[in-house]
Design a protein around this motif. Structure first.
Motif, PDB file in Angstrom:
ATOM      1  N   SER A   4       0.845  -1.185   0.000  1.00 37.83           N
ATOM      2  CA  SER A   4       0.000   0.000   0.000  1.00 37.83           C
ATOM      3  C   SER A   4       0.882   1.238   0.000  1.00 37.83           C
ATOM      4  O   SER A   4       1.850   1.318   0.757  1.00 37.83           O
ATOM      5  N   ASN A   5       0.535   2.222  -0.814  1.00 38.88           N
ATOM      6  CA  ASN A   5       1.312   3.450  -0.895  1.00 38.88           C
ATOM      7  C   ASN A   5       0.409   4.658  -0.649  1.00 38.88           C
ATOM      8  O   ASN A   5      -0.549   4.877  -1.382  1.00 38.88           O
ATOM      9  N   ALA A   6       0.732   5.416   0.394  1.00 40.11           N
ATOM     10  CA  ALA A   6       0.096   6.715   0.664  1.00 40.11           C
ATOM     11  C   ALA A   6      -1.425   6.636   0.742  1.00 40.11           C
ATOM     12  O   ALA A   6      -2.136   7.408   0.115  1.00 40.11           O
ATOM     13  N   VAL A   7      -1.922   5.703   1.547  1.00 44.46           N
ATOM     14  CA  VAL A   7      -3.366   5.542   1.721  1.00 44.46           C
ATOM     15  C   VAL A   7      -3.787   5.813   3.159  1.00 44.46           C
ATOM     16  O   VAL A   7      -4.789   6.477   3.402  1.00 44.46           O
ATOM     17  N   PHE A   8      -3.043   5.325   4.114  1.00 45.61           N
ATOM     18  CA  PHE A   8      -3.517   5.279   5.498  1.00 45.61           C
ATOM     19  C   PHE A   8      -3.662   6.639   6.171  1.00 45.61           C
ATOM     20  O   PHE A   8      -4.403   6.767   7.142  1.00 45.61           O
ATOM     21  N   GLN A   9      -2.995   7.677   5.668  1.00 46.72           N
ATOM     22  CA  GLN A   9      -3.172   8.999   6.276  1.00 46.72           C
ATOM     23  C   GLN A   9      -4.602   9.504   6.113  1.00 46.72           C
ATOM     24  O   GLN A   9      -5.015  10.418   6.796  1.00 46.72           O
ATOM     25  N   GLY A  29       3.895 -14.136   5.271  1.00 43.39           N
ATOM     26  CA  GLY A  29       3.460 -13.092   4.355  1.00 43.39           C
ATOM     27  C   GLY A  29       3.931 -11.720   4.817  1.00 43.39           C
ATOM     28  O   GLY A  29       4.130 -11.476   6.008  1.00 43.39           O
ATOM     29  N   CYS A  30       4.110 -10.807   3.869  1.00 55.76           N
ATOM     30  CA  CYS A  30       4.648  -9.470   4.160  1.00 55.76           C
ATOM     31  C   CYS A  30       3.626  -8.380   3.843  1.00 55.76           C
ATOM     32  O   CYS A  30       2.869  -8.480   2.889  1.00 55.76           O
ATOM     33  N   PHE A  31       3.673  -7.356   4.647  1.00 58.23           N
ATOM     34  CA  PHE A  31       2.859  -6.160   4.472  1.00 58.23           C
ATOM     35  C   PHE A  31       3.838  -4.995   4.357  1.00 58.23           C
ATOM     36  O   PHE A  31       4.617  -4.735   5.279  1.00 58.23           O
ATOM     37  N   ILE A  32       3.839  -4.322   3.219  1.00 55.04           N
ATOM     38  CA  ILE A  32       4.759  -3.219   2.954  1.00 55.04           C
ATOM     39  C   ILE A  32       3.913  -1.993   2.620  1.00 55.04           C
ATOM     40  O   ILE A  32       3.009  -2.067   1.791  1.00 55.04           O
ATOM     41  N   PHE A  33       4.208  -0.861   3.266  1.00 54.42           N
ATOM     42  CA  PHE A  33       3.364   0.315   3.063  1.00 54.42           C
ATOM     43  C   PHE A  33       4.133   1.600   3.294  1.00 54.42           C
ATOM     44  O   PHE A  33       5.227   1.609   3.879  1.00 54.42           O
ATOM     45  N   SER A  34       3.548   2.685   2.836  1.00 50.12           N
ATOM     46  CA  SER A  34       4.020   4.022   3.190  1.00 50.12           C
ATOM     47  C   SER A  34       2.797   4.838   3.602  1.00 50.12           C
ATOM     48  O   SER A  34       1.681   4.574   3.173  1.00 50.12           O
ATOM     49  N   THR A  35       3.046   5.800   4.460  1.00 45.89           N
ATOM     50  CA  THR A  35       1.992   6.717   4.888  1.00 45.89           C
ATOM     51  C   THR A  35       2.659   8.025   5.304  1.00 45.89           C
ATOM     52  O   THR A  35       3.887   8.091   5.447  1.00 45.89           O
ATOM     53  N   ILE A 140       7.087  23.089   1.857  1.00 42.25           N
ATOM     54  CA  ILE A 140       6.248  22.408   2.846  1.00 42.25           C
ATOM     55  C   ILE A 140       6.889  21.036   3.054  1.00 42.25           C
ATOM     56  O   ILE A 140       7.425  20.452   2.138  1.00 42.25           O
ATOM     57  N   THR A 141       6.843  20.560   4.291  1.00 44.76           N
ATOM     58  CA  THR A 141       7.462  19.275   4.632  1.00 44.76           C
ATOM     59  C   THR A 141       6.474  18.138   4.529  1.00 44.76           C
ATOM     60  O   THR A 141       5.316  18.274   4.934  1.00 44.76           O
ATOM     61  N   TYR A 142       6.952  17.038   3.994  1.00 48.00           N
ATOM     62  CA  TYR A 142       6.242  15.764   4.033  1.00 48.00           C
ATOM     63  C   TYR A 142       7.115  14.804   4.822  1.00 48.00           C
ATOM     64  O   TYR A 142       8.305  14.669   4.524  1.00 48.00           O
ATOM     65  N   GLN A 143       6.550  14.188   5.829  1.00 48.89           N
ATOM     66  CA  GLN A 143       7.247  13.126   6.551  1.00 48.89           C
ATOM     67  C   GLN A 143       6.651  11.814   6.045  1.00 48.89           C
ATOM     68  O   GLN A 143       5.474  11.538   6.261  1.00 48.89           O
TER      69      GLN A 143
END
Length: 156
Positions: A4-9, A29-35, A140-143
């Motif tokens: 998943s990429n950039a969804v959970f925010q 199994g693996c779960f890989i994500f970004s937020t 503007i900052t993105y973390q």
């Protein structure tokens, strides 16, 4: 594998989807994500505060909280890394238009009926232009938080 990429925010609750992903993953199994993390748009929050305006933006998550949620959901191994990125714009106006284009204006400004009026937007732009300008423009900052979690094998 679940990616998943950039969804959970955009979610109010990380636990529910993470627990479901854990349940649906096979052993190993693996779960890989970004937020996005809590320091995202920090300049906007500081500007609103300086101007006596309160941003209703719900606090974004931090790396420690993400790790705790992954642990609580049953993941055996996990790691969360973070990266701070600056997004540059020619002016504060373009910066604010950019936030609107990605759909984050409702996340930043519209929750609980919060709305900036024209004069406030002008003050905000002047503040951002003067305080957060570098050679490349107004920033503007993105973390970005990058997560990896693995479901363990079941042992008897």
């Amino acid at each position: 594998m679940i990616v998943s990429n950039a969804v959970f925010q955009w979610f109010n609750n990380y636990f529910q989807p993470f627990a479901l992903y854990h349940k649906n993953l096979k052993e190993d199994g693996c779960f890989i994500f970004s937020t996005l993390g809590e320091q995202t748009f920090r300049e906007l929050g500081q500007a609103l505060s300086f101007l006596g305006l309160e941003s209703p933006k719900e606090a974004l998550i931090n790396a420690g909280e993400l790790g705790q949620i992954l642990k609580t959901c049953g993941f055996a191994k996990w790691t969360v890394e973070e990266q701070l990125l600056k997004d540059y714009h020619a002016s504060a106006r373009e910066l604010l238009v950019g936030i609107k284009k990605i759909g984050a204006q409702s996340h930043c400004f519209s929750a609980r009926g919060f709305c900036l009026k024209g004069g406030d937007i002008f003050k905000l732009a002047v503040f951002l232009n003067s305080r957060y300008r570098e050679g490349k423009g107004v920033y503007i900052t993105y973390q970005v938080l990058y997560g990896f979690a693995q479901k363990s094998r079941q042992t008897n």
